[in-house]
Scaffold this motif. Structure first.
Motif, PDB file in Angstrom:
ATOM      1  N   ALA A   4       0.886  -1.165   0.000  1.00 23.64           N
ATOM      2  CA  ALA A   4       0.000   0.000   0.000  1.00 23.64           C
ATOM      3  C   ALA A   4       0.922   1.212   0.000  1.00 23.64           C
ATOM      4  O   ALA A   4       1.751   1.372   0.905  1.00 23.64           O
ATOM      5  CB  ALA A   4      -0.891   0.000   1.241  1.00 23.64           C
ATOM      6  N   VAL A   5       0.794   2.073  -1.038  1.00 18.93           N
ATOM      7  CA  VAL A   5       1.730   3.181  -1.225  1.00 18.93           C
ATOM      8  C   VAL A   5       0.958   4.478  -1.397  1.00 18.93           C
ATOM      9  O   VAL A   5       0.008   4.560  -2.181  1.00 18.93           O
ATOM     10  CB  VAL A   5       2.617   2.932  -2.474  1.00 18.93           C
ATOM     11  N   TYR A   6       1.397   5.504  -0.668  1.00 22.34           N
ATOM     12  CA  TYR A   6       0.802   6.830  -0.791  1.00 22.34           C
ATOM     13  C   TYR A   6       1.907   7.845  -1.022  1.00 22.34           C
ATOM     14  O   TYR A   6       2.788   7.992  -0.173  1.00 22.34           O
ATOM     15  CB  TYR A   6       0.004   7.190   0.460  1.00 22.34           C
ATOM     16  N   SER A  30       1.696  -6.208   9.101  1.00 21.03           N
ATOM     17  CA  SER A  30       2.347  -5.695   7.894  1.00 21.03           C
ATOM     18  C   SER A  30       2.201  -4.179   7.729  1.00 21.03           C
ATOM     19  O   SER A  30       2.770  -3.600   6.811  1.00 21.03           O
ATOM     20  CB  SER A  30       1.773  -6.391   6.661  1.00 21.03           C
ATOM     21  N   VAL A  31       1.446  -3.560   8.618  1.00 20.21           N
ATOM     22  CA  VAL A  31       1.103  -2.139   8.492  1.00 20.21           C
ATOM     23  C   VAL A  31       2.040  -1.278   9.344  1.00 20.21           C
ATOM     24  O   VAL A  31       2.322  -1.603  10.496  1.00 20.21           O
ATOM     25  CB  VAL A  31      -0.363  -1.909   8.924  1.00 20.21           C
ATOM     26  N   ARG A  32       2.511  -0.181   8.752  1.00 18.77           N
ATOM     27  CA  ARG A  32       3.372   0.767   9.479  1.00 18.77           C
ATOM     28  C   ARG A  32       2.526   1.609  10.430  1.00 18.77           C
ATOM     29  O   ARG A  32       1.825   2.523  10.017  1.00 18.77           O
ATOM     30  CB  ARG A  32       4.088   1.682   8.498  1.00 18.77           C
ATOM     31  N   ARG A  33       2.603   1.338  11.688  1.00 20.44           N
ATOM     32  CA  ARG A  33       1.818   2.063  12.704  1.00 20.44           C
ATOM     33  C   ARG A  33       2.388   3.448  12.995  1.00 20.44           C
ATOM     34  O   ARG A  33       1.688   4.285  13.543  1.00 20.44           O
ATOM     35  CB  ARG A  33       1.761   1.265  14.001  1.00 20.44           C
ATOM     36  N   ASP A  34       3.633   3.678  12.599  1.00 23.46           N
ATOM     37  CA  ASP A  34       4.251   4.968  12.900  1.00 23.46           C
ATOM     38  C   ASP A  34       3.685   6.106  12.054  1.00 23.46           C
ATOM     39  O   ASP A  34       3.911   7.270  12.370  1.00 23.46           O
ATOM     40  CB  ASP A  34       5.774   4.892  12.743  1.00 23.46           C
ATOM     41  N   VAL A  35       2.946   5.803  10.993  1.00 19.12           N
ATOM     42  CA  VAL A  35       2.380   6.853  10.140  1.00 19.12           C
ATOM     43  C   VAL A  35       0.852   6.904  10.219  1.00 19.12           C
ATOM     44  O   VAL A  35       0.229   7.739   9.579  1.00 19.12           O
ATOM     45  CB  VAL A  35       2.822   6.696   8.665  1.00 19.12           C
ATOM     46  N   LEU A  36       0.254   6.005  11.001  1.00 23.10           N
ATOM     47  CA  LEU A  36      -1.200   5.985  11.149  1.00 23.10           C
ATOM     48  C   LEU A  36      -1.588   6.365  12.573  1.00 23.10           C
ATOM     49  O   LEU A  36      -0.991   5.878  13.530  1.00 23.10           O
ATOM     50  CB  LEU A  36      -1.749   4.596  10.818  1.00 23.10           C
ATOM     51  N   VAL A  37      -2.569   7.233  12.679  1.00 21.87           N
ATOM     52  CA  VAL A  37      -3.070   7.642  13.994  1.00 21.87           C
ATOM     53  C   VAL A  37      -4.563   7.331  14.057  1.00 21.87           C
ATOM     54  O   VAL A  37      -5.278   7.420  13.057  1.00 21.87           O
ATOM     55  CB  VAL A  37      -2.808   9.138  14.275  1.00 21.87           C
ATOM     56  N   ASP A  38      -5.014   6.967  15.237  1.00 21.24           N
ATOM     57  CA  ASP A  38      -6.430   6.653  15.417  1.00 21.24           C
ATOM     58  C   ASP A  38      -7.303   7.841  15.045  1.00 21.24           C
ATOM     59  O   ASP A  38      -6.999   8.986  15.384  1.00 21.24           O
ATOM     60  CB  ASP A  38      -6.716   6.270  16.869  1.00 21.24           C
ATOM     61  N   SER A  39      -8.391   7.538  14.366  1.00 23.79           N
ATOM     62  CA  SER A  39      -9.394   8.537  14.011  1.00 23.79           C
ATOM     63  C   SER A  39     -10.630   8.301  14.876  1.00 23.79           C
ATOM     64  O   SER A  39     -10.835   7.190  15.368  1.00 23.79           O
ATOM     65  CB  SER A  39      -9.754   8.382  12.528  1.00 23.79           C
ATOM     66  N   ALA A  51     -16.633  -0.498  11.544  1.00 22.17           N
ATOM     67  CA  ALA A  51     -15.250  -0.218  11.123  1.00 22.17           C
ATOM     68  C   ALA A  51     -14.707   0.951  11.931  1.00 22.17           C
ATOM     69  O   ALA A  51     -15.411   1.925  12.190  1.00 22.17           O
ATOM     70  CB  ALA A  51     -15.203   0.116   9.638  1.00 22.17           C
ATOM     71  N   ARG A  52     -13.455   0.837  12.318  1.00 26.84           N
ATOM     72  CA  ARG A  52     -12.714   1.930  12.952  1.00 26.84           C
ATOM     73  C   ARG A  52     -11.717   2.436  11.922  1.00 26.84           C
ATOM     74  O   ARG A  52     -11.319   1.703  11.022  1.00 26.84           O
ATOM     75  CB  ARG A  52     -11.960   1.430  14.186  1.00 26.84           C
ATOM     76  N   TYR A  53     -11.264   3.683  12.074  1.00 27.14           N
ATOM     77  CA  TYR A  53     -10.417   4.310  11.055  1.00 27.14           C
ATOM     78  C   TYR A  53      -9.100   4.807  11.623  1.00 27.14           C
ATOM     79  O   TYR A  53      -8.979   5.099  12.811  1.00 27.14           O
ATOM     80  CB  TYR A  53     -11.162   5.476  10.400  1.00 27.14           C
ATOM     81  N   TYR A  54      -8.137   4.908  10.712  1.00 24.84           N
ATOM     82  CA  TYR A  54      -6.857   5.555  10.966  1.00 24.84           C
ATOM     83  C   TYR A  54      -6.714   6.706   9.975  1.00 24.84           C
ATOM     84  O   TYR A  54      -7.158   6.606   8.835  1.00 24.84           O
ATOM     85  CB  TYR A  54      -5.676   4.621  10.697  1.00 24.84           C
ATOM     86  N   SER A  55      -6.051   7.760  10.412  1.00 25.11           N
ATOM     87  CA  SER A  55      -5.639   8.825   9.497  1.00 25.11           C
ATOM     88  C   SER A  55      -4.148   8.702   9.270  1.00 25.11           C
ATOM     89  O   SER A  55      -3.406   8.267  10.157  1.00 25.11           O
ATOM     90  CB  SER A  55      -5.970  10.201  10.086  1.00 25.11           C
ATOM     91  N   LEU A  56      -3.723   9.058   8.064  1.00 23.43           N
ATOM     92  CA  LEU A  56      -2.307   9.041   7.718  1.00 23.43           C
ATOM     93  C   LEU A  56      -1.717  10.390   8.078  1.00 23.43           C
ATOM     94  O   LEU A  56      -2.268  11.426   7.705  1.00 23.43           O
ATOM     95  CB  LEU A  56      -2.156   8.771   6.216  1.00 23.43           C
ATOM     96  N   LEU A  57      -0.618  10.372   8.798  1.00 21.25           N
ATOM     97  CA  LEU A  57       0.017  11.613   9.217  1.00 21.25           C
ATOM     98  C   LEU A  57       1.532  11.444   9.195  1.00 21.25           C
ATOM     99  O   LEU A  57       2.090  10.620   9.908  1.00 21.25           O
ATOM    100  CB  LEU A  57      -0.449  11.982  10.627  1.00 21.25           C
ATOM    101  N   THR A  58       2.176  12.212   8.297  1.00 20.54           N
ATOM    102  CA  THR A  58       3.645  12.220   8.226  1.00 20.54           C
ATOM    103  C   THR A  58       4.097  13.673   8.167  1.00 20.54           C
ATOM    104  O   THR A  58       3.280  14.592   8.138  1.00 20.54           O
ATOM    105  CB  THR A  58       4.162  11.480   6.973  1.00 20.54           C
ATOM    106  N   ASP A  59       5.389  13.873   8.110  1.00 20.64           N
ATOM    107  CA  ASP A  59       5.916  15.230   7.981  1.00 20.64           C
ATOM    108  C   ASP A  59       5.503  15.870   6.665  1.00 20.64           C
ATOM    109  O   ASP A  59       5.360  17.075   6.569  1.00 20.64           O
ATOM    110  CB  ASP A  59       7.444  15.220   8.070  1.00 20.64           C
ATOM    111  N   GLU A  60       5.306  15.031   5.637  1.00 14.30           N
ATOM    112  CA  GLU A  60       5.006  15.544   4.302  1.00 14.30           C
ATOM    113  C   GLU A  60       3.521  15.595   3.967  1.00 14.30           C
ATOM    114  O   GLU A  60       3.103  16.338   3.086  1.00 14.30           O
ATOM    115  CB  GLU A  60       5.693  14.676   3.231  1.00 14.30           C
ATOM    116  N   THR A  61       2.697  14.787   4.624  1.00 14.01           N
ATOM    117  CA  THR A  61       1.311  14.676   4.182  1.00 14.01           C
ATOM    118  C   THR A  61       0.371  14.276   5.307  1.00 14.01           C
ATOM    119  O   THR A  61       0.795  13.758   6.332  1.00 14.01           O
ATOM    120  CB  THR A  61       1.212  13.655   3.028  1.00 14.01           C
TER     121      THR A  61
END
Length: 115
Positions: A4-6, A30-39, A51-61
């Protein structure tokens, strides 16, 4: 290997996923937890459950509600418990590894592997 690539950043990587309704569900390990935060977002699927959700959060996006999972799926969806699927903005790249066991693979095997 499936990824999975963003925006060039790999969010998950695994040899195989579980496919449900056209979505690839990645195993939790298999999922990178360091870039996903609970929504706070939750949705209800009539046959899979809540369903529960995660938001993607990095320095760039940032991408709100970029992924979802079912912590307590219905018995019909137990194969995807805690597996993570991604928003259509996240690209799924690659091919599964190992033998395929789905209906299409069995039909191809019976027909001599021809498409």
């Amino acid at each position: 290997m499936l990824r999975a690539v963003y925006h060039g950043q790999v969010l998950a990587e695994t040899p195989r996923t579980v496919r449900v309704e056209g979505n690839h569900y990645f195993p939790p390990e298999s999922v990178r937890r360091d870039v996903l935060v609970d929504s706070r977002t939750k949705t209800l699927c009539p046959w899979k459950g809540i369903a529960r959700y995660y938001s993607l959060l990095t320095d760039e996006t940032a991408l709100p509600d970029a992924a979802w999972y079912y912590p307590h799926p219905s018995p019909l969806a137990r194969r995807i418990k805690n597996h993570v699927a991604f928003d259509p903005d996240v690209d799924i790249e690659g091919e599964p590894e190992g033998p395929s066991t789905g209906l299409l693979a069995r039909l191809r095997a019976r027909m001599g592997g021809h498409r």
